[in-house]
Design a protein around this motif. Sequence first.
Motif, PDB file in Angstrom:
ATOM      1  N   PRO A  72       0.808  -1.228   0.000  1.00 36.77           N
ATOM      2  CA  PRO A  72       0.000   0.000   0.000  1.00 36.77           C
ATOM      3  C   PRO A  72       0.836   1.272   0.000  1.00 36.77           C
ATOM      4  N   LYS A  73       2.028   1.215   0.585  1.00 40.43           N
ATOM      5  CA  LYS A  73       2.915   2.369   0.613  1.00 40.43           C
ATOM      6  C   LYS A  73       3.910   2.365  -0.540  1.00 40.43           C
ATOM      7  N   ASN A  74       3.814   1.346  -1.390  1.00 39.46           N
ATOM      8  CA  ASN A  74       4.720   1.222  -2.538  1.00 39.46           C
ATOM      9  C   ASN A  74       6.182   1.327  -2.121  1.00 39.46           C
ATOM     10  N   THR A  75       6.545   0.552  -1.093  1.00 36.01           N
ATOM     11  CA  THR A  75       7.895   0.645  -0.548  1.00 36.01           C
ATOM     12  C   THR A  75       8.453  -0.730  -0.209  1.00 36.01           C
ATOM     13  N   LEU A  76       9.685  -0.974  -0.601  1.00 36.68           N
ATOM     14  CA  LEU A  76      10.446  -2.151  -0.231  1.00 36.68           C
ATOM     15  C   LEU A  76      11.504  -1.730   0.782  1.00 36.68           C
ATOM     16  N   TYR A  77      11.718  -2.540   1.813  1.00 41.93           N
ATOM     17  CA  TYR A  77      12.651  -2.200   2.874  1.00 41.93           C
ATOM     18  C   TYR A  77      13.752  -3.244   3.006  1.00 41.93           C
ATOM     19  N   LEU A  78      14.891  -2.801   3.513  1.00 43.25           N
ATOM     20  CA  LEU A  78      15.942  -3.703   3.935  1.00 43.25           C
ATOM     21  C   LEU A  78      16.465  -3.210   5.271  1.00 43.25           C
ATOM     22  N   GLN A  79      16.109  -3.921   6.338  1.00 47.16           N
ATOM     23  CA  GLN A  79      16.619  -3.605   7.659  1.00 47.16           C
ATOM     24  C   GLN A  79      17.938  -4.330   7.837  1.00 47.16           C
ATOM     25  N   MET A  80      18.988  -3.592   8.131  1.00 42.75           N
ATOM     26  CA  MET A  80      20.323  -4.152   8.259  1.00 42.75           C
ATOM     27  C   MET A  80      20.825  -3.923   9.681  1.00 42.75           C
ATOM     28  N   ASN A  81      21.054  -5.015  10.401  1.00 42.95           N
ATOM     29  CA  ASN A  81      21.545  -4.958  11.768  1.00 42.95           C
ATOM     30  C   ASN A  81      22.924  -5.592  11.866  1.00 42.95           C
ATOM     31  N   ASN A  82      23.642  -5.258  12.926  1.00 40.90           N
ATOM     32  CA  ASN A  82      24.983  -5.799  13.158  1.00 40.90           C
ATOM     33  C   ASN A  82      25.841  -5.692  11.899  1.00 40.90           C
ATOM     34  N   LEU A  83      25.905  -4.506  11.360  1.00 40.49           N
ATOM     35  CA  LEU A  83      26.636  -4.293  10.115  1.00 40.49           C
ATOM     36  C   LEU A  83      28.125  -4.535  10.282  1.00 40.49           C
ATOM     37  N   LYS A  84      28.731  -5.041   9.219  1.00 44.88           N
ATOM     38  CA  LYS A  84      30.151  -5.345   9.182  1.00 44.88           C
ATOM     39  C   LYS A  84      30.818  -4.546   8.073  1.00 44.88           C
ATOM     40  N   PRO A  85      32.125  -4.299   8.172  1.00 43.71           N
ATOM     41  CA  PRO A  85      32.822  -3.591   7.096  1.00 43.71           C
ATOM     42  C   PRO A  85      32.633  -4.246   5.736  1.00 43.71           C
ATOM     43  N   GLU A  86      32.486  -5.558   5.705  1.00 41.54           N
ATOM     44  CA  GLU A  86      32.275  -6.283   4.460  1.00 41.54           C
ATOM     45  C   GLU A  86      30.945  -5.945   3.794  1.00 41.54           C
TER      46      GLU A  86
END
Length: 122
Positions: A72-86
């Motif tokens: 309905p909001k025309n939105t795709l999400y990517l939640q990224m946790n514990n990010l690494k330099p890679e």
Amino acid sequence: QVELVESGGGSVQAGGSLSLSCAFSGNTYYSMAWFRQAPGKEREGVAACDKDGTTIYTDSVKGRFTISKDVPKNTLYLQMNNLKPEDTAMYYCAADMFQSFQPLDRNEYQFWGQGTQVTVSS
């Protein structure tokens, strides 16, 4: 023509979090995905979702990243946790009108956004 616009990238320290968004112009896509590309490397599939909500992740982000879609909001999400330099890369939103049998293969997608940069420092 289909318009995809990413946002939410930035610079964070290792262990931090970011949430990416992809605004799309319509809700007729069967498959949507997030890809990333670091300098000198090929574009890599990160996460994908089909019309029925089935999701798949590349092994390196399992347990850390979550893909979701709000039609309905025309939105795709990517939640990224514990990010690494890679994880440092340009992140791209991708979409296609048909089912993808190889959801993390860049050749499966016709429509692409311009990308949003994610930088993770040590």
